[in-house]
Design a protein around this motif. Structure first.
Motif, mmCIF file in Angstrom:
data_model
loop_
_atom_site.group_PDB
_atom_site.id
_atom_site.type_symbol
_atom_site.label_atom_id
_atom_site.label_comp_id
_atom_site.label_asym_id
_atom_site.label_seq_id
_atom_site.Cartn_x
_atom_site.Cartn_y
_atom_site.Cartn_z
ATOM 1 N N MET A 1 0.826 -1.069 0.080
ATOM 2 C CA MET A 1 0.178 -0.091 0.005
ATOM 3 C C MET A 1 1.224 1.125 0.405
ATOM 4 O O MET A 1 2.077 1.300 0.740
ATOM 5 C CB MET A 1 -1.089 -0.097 1.015
ATOM 6 N N ASN A 2 0.748 2.108 -1.336
ATOM 7 C CA ASN A 2 1.542 3.072 -1.005
ATOM 8 C C ASN A 2 1.025 4.513 -0.130
ATOM 9 O O ASN A 2 0.179 5.814 -0.656
ATOM 10 C CB ASN A 2 1.618 4.514 -2.553
ATOM 11 N N VAL A 3 1.376 4.353 1.105
ATOM 12 C CA VAL A 3 0.943 5.062 2.246
ATOM 13 C C VAL A 3 1.486 6.257 2.210
ATOM 14 O O VAL A 3 2.991 6.723 1.699
ATOM 15 C CB VAL A 3 1.473 4.275 3.799
ATOM 16 N N ASN A 4 0.751 7.580 1.944
ATOM 17 C CA ASN A 4 1.743 8.400 2.089
ATOM 18 C C ASN A 4 1.949 9.404 0.630
ATOM 19 O O ASN A 4 2.290 10.334 0.126
ATOM 20 C CB ASN A 4 2.987 8.533 2.623
ATOM 21 N N ALA A 5 1.359 8.234 -0.219
ATOM 22 C CA ALA A 5 0.892 9.131 -1.356
ATOM 23 C C ALA A 5 -0.313 9.770 -1.622
ATOM 24 O O ALA A 5 -1.058 9.687 -1.244
ATOM 25 C CB ALA A 5 1.189 7.851 -2.723
ATOM 26 N N GLU A 25 -7.887 8.430 2.763
ATOM 27 C CA GLU A 25 -7.824 9.425 4.227
ATOM 28 C C GLU A 25 -7.554 8.109 5.115
ATOM 29 O O GLU A 25 -7.112 8.124 5.938
ATOM 30 C CB GLU A 25 -8.504 10.384 4.910
ATOM 31 N N ASN A 26 -8.805 7.303 5.087
ATOM 32 C CA ASN A 26 -8.442 5.832 5.913
ATOM 33 C C ASN A 26 -7.183 4.897 5.809
ATOM 34 O O ASN A 26 -6.458 4.435 6.420
ATOM 35 C CB ASN A 26 -10.395 5.357 5.765
ATOM 36 N N ASN A 27 -6.822 4.611 4.349
ATOM 37 C CA ASN A 27 -6.120 4.130 3.768
ATOM 38 C C ASN A 27 -4.555 4.626 3.772
ATOM 39 O O ASN A 27 -3.996 4.301 3.411
ATOM 40 C CB ASN A 27 -6.329 3.530 2.142
ATOM 41 N N GLY A 28 -4.234 6.065 4.442
ATOM 42 C CA GLY A 28 -3.211 6.346 4.629
ATOM 43 C C GLY A 28 -2.692 7.506 3.429
ATOM 44 O O GLY A 28 -2.111 7.684 3.453
#
Ligand code: MN
Length: 158
Positions: A1-5, A25-28
């Protein structure tokens, strides 16, 4: 998962926007929003998202025309753009592709799949330069090939 993308969502319908923002947003993801072409252009003056989710049906400049405008501008021509469309017919896929989108997602937004679909689009890009800074005009930002998602990600394009 590309968190902060960073995901720029271009969508004129408030409820669709609210849903997309909440899921992402819930997924970062960091989510930027624009409700029309003008807002989209203004945001892109300030920064580059990793991916644009582009609603096709909008009043005024629609998503296809906006995509064509972005592709014609050297500053934005290499952005990864994924269409959001309510239509999945072959001719619609062709129009989306011809406008310069890298792929598309079918509306309504699939709440349980959206974050993963975005991650897969991001993962499908060619490798970027390691620091991401020395090549600001890199052309490798876009997806390697046109792709789409319908009921389940990975279904073949129509
Ligand atoms: Mn719309």
């Amino acid at each position: 998962m590309n968190v902060n993308a960073r995901v720029l969502v271009v969508e004129d319908q408030p409820l669709n926007m609210e849903l997309a923002v909440a899921i992402l947003e819930n997924n970062g993801y960091e989510v930027w929003t624009a409700s029309d072409a003008k807002e989209c252009m203004a945001i892109l003056q300030k920064g580059r998202p990793d991916i644009i989710l582009m609603d096709i049906q909008m009043p005024g400049t629609d998503g296809l025309e906006l995509t064509r405008l972005l592709r014609a501008d050297p500053a934005t021509q290499d952005l990864l753009i994924v269409a959001l469309t309510a239509h999945a017919m072959e001719e619609d896929a062709d129009r989306v592709r011809a406008a310069g989108c890298d792929g598309y997602l079918i509306k309504p937004i699939q709440t349980r799949l959206l974050a993963q679909q975005i991650a897969e689009f991001l993962a499908d890009r060619p490798a970027l330069s390691l620091d991401g800074v020395t090549e600001p005009s890199r052309t490798g930002y876009r997806a390697a090939k046109f792709k789409c998602a319908s009921r389940q990600f990975g279904d073949p394009c129509p």
